[in-house]
Write a protein that holds these residues in place. Structure first.
Motif, short mmCIF file in Angstrom:
data_model
loop_
_atom_site.label_atom_id
_atom_site.label_comp_id
_atom_site.label_asym_id
_atom_site.label_seq_id
_atom_site.Cartn_x
_atom_site.Cartn_y
_atom_site.Cartn_z
N ASP A 141 18.83 37.56 -0.54
CA ASP A 141 20.14 37.23 0.27
C ASP A 141 20.49 35.83 0.52
O ASP A 141 21.59 35.62 1.02
CB ASP A 141 19.59 38.11 1.68
N SER A 142 19.94 35.14 0.24
CA SER A 142 20.06 33.24 0.37
C SER A 142 21.45 33.04 -0.48
O SER A 142 21.62 33.35 -1.49
CB SER A 142 18.72 32.60 0.05
N LEU A 143 22.26 32.31 0.35
CA LEU A 143 23.51 31.92 -0.08
C LEU A 143 23.34 30.30 -0.51
O LEU A 143 24.26 30.01 -1.23
CB LEU A 143 24.58 32.15 0.82
N ASP A 144 22.24 29.67 -0.15
CA ASP A 144 22.06 28.37 -0.66
C ASP A 144 23.17 27.44 -0.32
O ASP A 144 23.59 26.86 -1.35
CB ASP A 144 21.45 28.19 -1.94
N LEU A 145 23.74 27.47 0.82
CA LEU A 145 24.83 26.74 1.10
C LEU A 145 24.82 25.34 1.78
O LEU A 145 23.77 25.38 2.67
CB LEU A 145 25.80 27.59 1.93
N ARG A 146 25.35 24.41 1.53
CA ARG A 146 25.42 23.08 2.18
C ARG A 146 26.98 22.67 2.39
O ARG A 146 28.00 23.05 1.51
CB ARG A 146 24.55 22.34 1.48
N CYS A 147 27.13 21.83 3.34
CA CYS A 147 28.57 21.18 3.56
C CYS A 147 28.63 20.04 3.04
O CYS A 147 27.89 18.95 3.16
CB CYS A 147 28.68 21.29 5.11
N LEU A 148 29.93 19.74 2.15
CA LEU A 148 29.98 18.71 1.64
C LEU A 148 31.06 17.48 2.58
O LEU A 148 30.88 16.36 2.57
CB LEU A 148 30.66 18.81 0.23
N CYS A 149 32.03 18.34 3.03
CA CYS A 149 32.93 17.44 3.94
C CYS A 149 33.70 18.41 4.65
O CYS A 149 33.45 19.81 4.94
CB CYS A 149 33.95 16.90 2.98
N GLY A 150 34.54 17.99 5.47
CA GLY A 150 35.38 19.03 6.42
C GLY A 150 34.52 19.43 7.74
O GLY A 150 34.97 20.70 7.89
#
Length: 329
Positions: free
Chosen positions: A20-29
């Motif tokens: 279920d992991s989306l492996d998300l990280r925020c780059l900007c905004g």
């Protein structure tokens, strides 16, 4: 039912593991992380980048795969920034780049200026899409909270309902003692997934898998019976309503009448079980679960019994005219 408020920050904060992991990280905004996701779907903005913004689904999460990134880089290298700049005139929930693809600096600057979050994941586009759609479908599914106890008996989810003090928790406790599993006690949150499946879980995870037994108090099922005695969620397949025995009420004794209960537009089998001293309710629920599994295999015990009785009556009635009274001895 009020629309659920779910932001991009909530998406990043989901505690998802393994498949279920989306492996998300925020780059900007990051100042746009409070933007809400209101539609459980996503959009591939390739057509919009080409300049066609008619019927552009800007309310959805925008997904950039290899094709979109290659076209985006081509536009930026040629200095054609107008269509990309037009993309950020819409209040997009967020843009997500798959395959660990890095957006160009010009794109990041535009996103930062408009306050649009840009996220990145190492998953492939198809895999990420299926995971995100499944997660959003569960989050935005219609929900209702019901008073009762949800247990898994022989693989079937049984929602035990009834008035306060009728013995719901005690019945569930006996089922756990017999090797079955507890899903939720007291308040069960039920979600309608895919329009035809009712998934139940505890309404409050902090007090999940605890039970209140009158005269004993609060007990921790996990600590007493082990992790094998609990489940996080389970499909609700049977509703068992416990009620005080009413001598004036006619109860179904053959089981040919199939009662149902509608929850969030889905009908599931319902049992009305009268409770009085001497009745072993847990074993009745065990039998009900096994009987329901037989029905799913095409075997209906009550109907078969009824048909056999009718055949016997017809056979006996057919013999009667051919035999006298003395011949029957």
């Amino acid at each position: 039912m009020p629309q659920k408020r779910f932001s991009v920050l909530d998406l990043l904060g989901l505690n998802l593991k393994e498949h279920d992991s989306l492996d998300l990280r925020c780059l900007c905004g990051r100042r746009g992380l409070v933007r809400g996701i209101t539609i459980p779907d996503l959009n591939r903005p390739g057509l919009a980048l080409s300049g066609f913004y008619d019927s552009f689904a800007w309310q959805r999460v925008q997904l950039f795969g290899r094709g979109e990134v290659a076209y985006l880089n081509k536009l930026l290298s040629e200095g054609r920034l107008d269509t990309v700049d037009q993309l950020f005139t819409f209040e997009l929930p967020c843009c997500i780049f798959t395959h660990n693809l890095e957006p160009a600096q010009a794109f990041i600057d535009m996103a930062e200026q408009s306050g649009c979050p840009v996220l990145q994941t190492g998953l492939e586009s198809s895999e990420f899409s299926s995971r995100l759609l499944r997660i959003l479908s569960n989050i935005f599914a219609p929900k209702v909270s019901m008073h009762g106890v949800l247990v898994e008996v022989y693989g079937l989810g049984i929602l035990i309902m009834g008035d306060s003090g009728v013995g719901k928790s005690e019945t569930a406790l006996e089922l756990i003692e017999r090797g079955h599993r507890l899903v939720a006690d007291d308040v069960v949150e039920i979600s309608c997934v895919n329009g035809n499946s009712l998934i139940g879980q505890g309404a409050n995870k902090i007090i999940g898998h605890h039970m209140e037994i009158r005269g004993l108090g609060i007990i921790n099922i996990t600590q007493l019976y082990g992790v094998g005695s609990i489940r996080e969620r389970k499909e609700v397949q049977i509703v068992a309503k416990l009620e005080e025995w009413d001598a004036n009420k006619v109860y179904d004794r053959l089981g040919t009448e199939e009662l149902t209960m509608e929850i969030l537009g889905v009908r599931i089998p319902k049992l009305e079980i009268p409770v009085k001293p001497g009745r072993n309710v847990p074993i009745i629920l065990e039998t009900a679960a096994m009987n329901e599994r037989l029905k799913s295999m095409g075997y209906f015990s009550a109907k078969e019994f009824n048909q056999n009785v009718l055949k016997w009556i017809e056979t006996d009635a057919a013999r009667a005219p051919y035999y006298g009274v003395d011949d029957s001895y």
